[in-house]
Design an enzyme around this catalytic site. Structure first.
Site, PDB file in Angstrom:
ATOM      1  N   GLN A   1       0.829  -1.202   0.000  1.00 36.05           N
ATOM      2  CA  GLN A   1       0.000   0.000   0.000  1.00 36.05           C
ATOM      3  C   GLN A   1       0.865   1.254   0.000  1.00 36.05           C
ATOM      4  O   GLN A   1       1.767   1.421   0.814  1.00 36.05           O
ATOM      5  CB  GLN A   1      -0.893  -0.008   1.253  1.00 36.05           C
ATOM      6  CG  GLN A   1      -1.720   1.238   1.463  1.00 36.05           C
ATOM      7  CD  GLN A   1      -3.043   1.217   0.725  1.00 36.05           C
ATOM      8  OE1 GLN A   1      -3.308   0.310  -0.036  1.00 36.05           O
ATOM      9  NE2 GLN A   1      -3.877   2.215   0.948  1.00 36.05           N
TER      10      GLN A   1
ATOM     11  N   ARG B   1       7.896   5.398   1.979  1.00 39.06           N
ATOM     12  CA  ARG B   1       7.603   5.772   3.367  1.00 39.06           C
ATOM     13  C   ARG B   1       8.082   4.726   4.358  1.00 39.06           C
ATOM     14  O   ARG B   1       7.905   4.891   5.566  1.00 39.06           O
ATOM     15  CB  ARG B   1       6.093   6.002   3.529  1.00 39.06           C
ATOM     16  CG  ARG B   1       5.257   4.756   3.269  1.00 39.06           C
ATOM     17  CD  ARG B   1       3.770   5.035   3.337  1.00 39.06           C
ATOM     18  NE  ARG B   1       3.016   3.771   3.267  1.00 39.06           N
ATOM     19  CZ  ARG B   1       1.863   3.564   3.886  1.00 39.06           C
ATOM     20  NH1 ARG B   1       1.323   4.506   4.622  1.00 39.06           N
ATOM     21  NH2 ARG B   1       1.246   2.405   3.763  1.00 39.06           N
TER      22      ARG B   1
ATOM     23  N   HIS C   1       0.774  12.403   1.761  1.00 43.53           N
ATOM     24  CA  HIS C   1      -0.406  11.984   2.527  1.00 43.53           C
ATOM     25  C   HIS C   1      -0.496  12.801   3.828  1.00 43.53           C
ATOM     26  O   HIS C   1      -0.428  12.260   4.932  1.00 43.53           O
ATOM     27  CB  HIS C   1      -0.275  10.490   2.828  1.00 43.53           C
ATOM     28  CG  HIS C   1      -1.533   9.800   3.219  1.00 43.53           C
ATOM     29  ND1 HIS C   1      -2.449  10.339   4.102  1.00 43.53           N
ATOM     30  CD2 HIS C   1      -2.023   8.598   2.856  1.00 43.53           C
ATOM     31  CE1 HIS C   1      -3.439   9.482   4.267  1.00 43.53           C
ATOM     32  NE2 HIS C   1      -3.205   8.416   3.521  1.00 43.53           N
TER      33      HIS C   1
ATOM     34  N   ASP D   1     -13.434   9.700   1.839  1.00 43.58           N
ATOM     35  CA  ASP D   1     -12.257   9.238   1.101  1.00 43.58           C
ATOM     36  C   ASP D   1     -12.522   9.540  -0.364  1.00 43.58           C
ATOM     37  O   ASP D   1     -13.176   8.772  -1.066  1.00 43.58           O
ATOM     38  CB  ASP D   1     -12.024   7.744   1.321  1.00 43.58           C
ATOM     39  CG  ASP D   1     -10.685   7.270   0.747  1.00 43.58           C
ATOM     40  OD1 ASP D   1      -9.962   8.102   0.161  1.00 43.58           O
ATOM     41  OD2 ASP D   1     -10.361   6.077   0.894  1.00 43.58           O
TER      42      ASP D   1
ATOM     43  N   GLU E   1      -4.396  15.971   0.869  1.00 35.74           N
ATOM     44  CA  GLU E   1      -3.210  15.426   0.219  1.00 35.74           C
ATOM     45  C   GLU E   1      -3.049  15.985  -1.191  1.00 35.74           C
ATOM     46  O   GLU E   1      -3.996  15.976  -1.973  1.00 35.74           O
ATOM     47  CB  GLU E   1      -3.308  13.901   0.144  1.00 35.74           C
ATOM     48  CG  GLU E   1      -3.696  13.253   1.467  1.00 35.74           C
ATOM     49  CD  GLU E   1      -4.059  11.783   1.307  1.00 35.74           C
ATOM     50  OE1 GLU E   1      -3.505  11.126   0.390  1.00 35.74           O
ATOM     51  OE2 GLU E   1      -4.900  11.292   2.082  1.00 35.74           O
TER      52      GLU E   1
END
Length: 317
Positions: A121, A126, A196, A243, A293
Site C-alpha cells: 500500500q 515511506r 499523505h 475518502d 493530500e
C-alpha cells in the site's frame, strides 16, 4: 523493513558561505560519514538527533520561531510549528517508531504507487531510510535535502533504478517541499505519487475550500469501485467517513482546521488532491485530524535521464 541503528550525517568540514552576492546563504553538502544514534551535527538552524524509538530525525529551526521535525525513516515530516507555537501536523496515537512500518502521521510519502496495487500500500518510499545530501540556510531559514535510491528491497517490488530528492524548507509561517524523481535506469518507468498530509484538526469544524467544479472519484462506499461525480460545494465538510479523489484540483486550497487556524496548501505539478477522514474506523483519533493530500493520480512516465518535479507549500495565514 527494519531501520538501521546508524544514520547518515553531513561532513562538519564541508560548511561554506556562498558568494558575496548572497552573503546570508550558507550550504553544507555531501554525505560522507556514519554515526551512531544520539550524536548530533549542527548547521545553522539544522540539527540531527535521536527521535522517538531511537530513530534519527532532523530538527529545523528558523530565527522567526518556527520549527519542523523530519524523520529519516520515510523522509516523514512529523511536526510543523510556526511562530504561534501550534503544531499544524498530526501524528496518530497508534504511530509506530521502530522502523517496521511507516510512520502514521505528518507528511508520509506515497511512491512509486498511490493506494493499493501490485506492491505494498502506497509504495515503499515511506518505509525505508533516506539519507541527507544537502542543507542550506537562506536569510536564516533552514532547508535540508534528503535522497532515496533503488536498492535490493525496492527492486524486489519495483525493478528500476531511480533517484528521489526531497527538499524541505522552513520559513516563518510556512513549510515548502520539493520532490524530484529522476529515472537513472536505461529503460522507461511509470509511477504515481502523493504527499499523505495529516493536519491537526477538530473534525466537526473542518472545511476545505477550492475544490468546487472538480471531477471526483468517491471511494465511499466501495473503494474498489469509486463513484465518479463533480464537486458542487464551495466548502467540503466532514460529517462522516470521507475518502475522495479530486482530479484536476486547483493549485491552491484553503483548510479551516476547526481550531481557529486557516492554512493555505499550494502546489505545483501535483495535479490532484485527496481528502480523507476515517471517521469511526479510527474511533480513537478521527476527531483530531484531517488528511488533505496533494497527489498525482495519473501515471507519470519518465524516459531514461528524465525527471519529474512537484512542489508543495503549507502556510498559516
Amino acid at each position: 523493513m527494519a531501520a538501521s541503528c546508524a544514520f547518515t550525517l553531513l561532513s562538519p568540514g564541508s560548511v561554506s558561505s556562498s558568494s558575496a552576492k548572497s552573503p546570508r546563504r550558507f550550504r553544507r553538502s555531501g554525505v560522507v560519514a556514519m554515526a551512531s544514534v544520539g550524536q548530533k551535527v549542527y548547521a545553522p538552524g539544522v540539527a540531527v538527533s535521536e527521535g522517538n524509538g531511537g530513530l534519527p530525525k532532523i530538527d529545523l529551526k528558523s530565527p522567526h520561531g518556527s520549527e519542523a521535525e523530519i524523520y529519516l525513516f520515510g523522509a516523514c515530516v512529523t511536526s510543523l510549528k510556526v511562530s504561534n507555537g501550534k503544531d499544524l501536523l498530526f501524528v496518530r496515537p497508534d504511530a509506530v517508531f521502530n522502523g517496521t512500518k511507516p510512520i502514521s502521521g505528518g507528511i508520509p510519502h506515497c511512491f512509486p504507487q498511490f493506494g493499493p496495487g501490485p506492491m505494498q500500500q502506497h509504495g515503499f518510499a515511506r518505509n525505508v531510510n533516506w539519507s541527507i545530501t544537502d542543507s542550506e540556510v537562506t536569510e536564516g531559514d533552514p532547508a535540508v535535502t534528503l535522497e532515496l535510491k533503488d536498492d535490493p528491497y525496492s527492486r524486489s517490488m519495483w525493478d528500476y533504478s531511480f533517484q528521489a530528492l526531497y527538499k524541505v524548507a522552513l520559513h516563518s509561517t510556512s513549510l515548502s517541499t520539493t520532490l524530484k524523481i529522476t529515472n537513472t535506469d536505461d529503460k522507461p518507468f511509470s509511477f504515481n505519487s502523493a504527499l499523505h498530509t495529516y493536519f491537526r484538526a477538530s473534525i466537526s469544524g473542518v472545511s476545505v475550500k477550492g475544490l468546487k467544479g472538480c471531477k471526483t472519484l468517491n471511494k465511499d462506499p466501495d473503494p474498489q469501485n469509486p463513484l465518479e461525480g463533480k464537486e458542487e460545494r464551495e466548502q467540503v465538510t466532514f460529517p462522516g467517513f470521507v475518502d475522495c479523489i479530486y482530479l484536476g484540483a486547483p493549485s491552491e486550497l484553503t483548510l479551516d482546521n476547526g481550531l481557529g487556524d486557516k492554512i493555505v496548501i499550494s502546489s505545483s505539478n501535483w495535479s490532484d488532491a485527496v481528502l480523507w477522514n476515517p471517521h469511526l474506523q479510527m474511533e480513537a483519533c478521527y476527531k483530531d485530524f484531517v488528511c488533505v493530500e496533494n497527489a498525482k493520480i495519473d501515471m507519470v512516465q519518465l524516459e531514461p535521464k528524465q525527471s519529474w518535479v512537484a512542489e508543495q507549500k503549507i502556510e498559516l495565514v
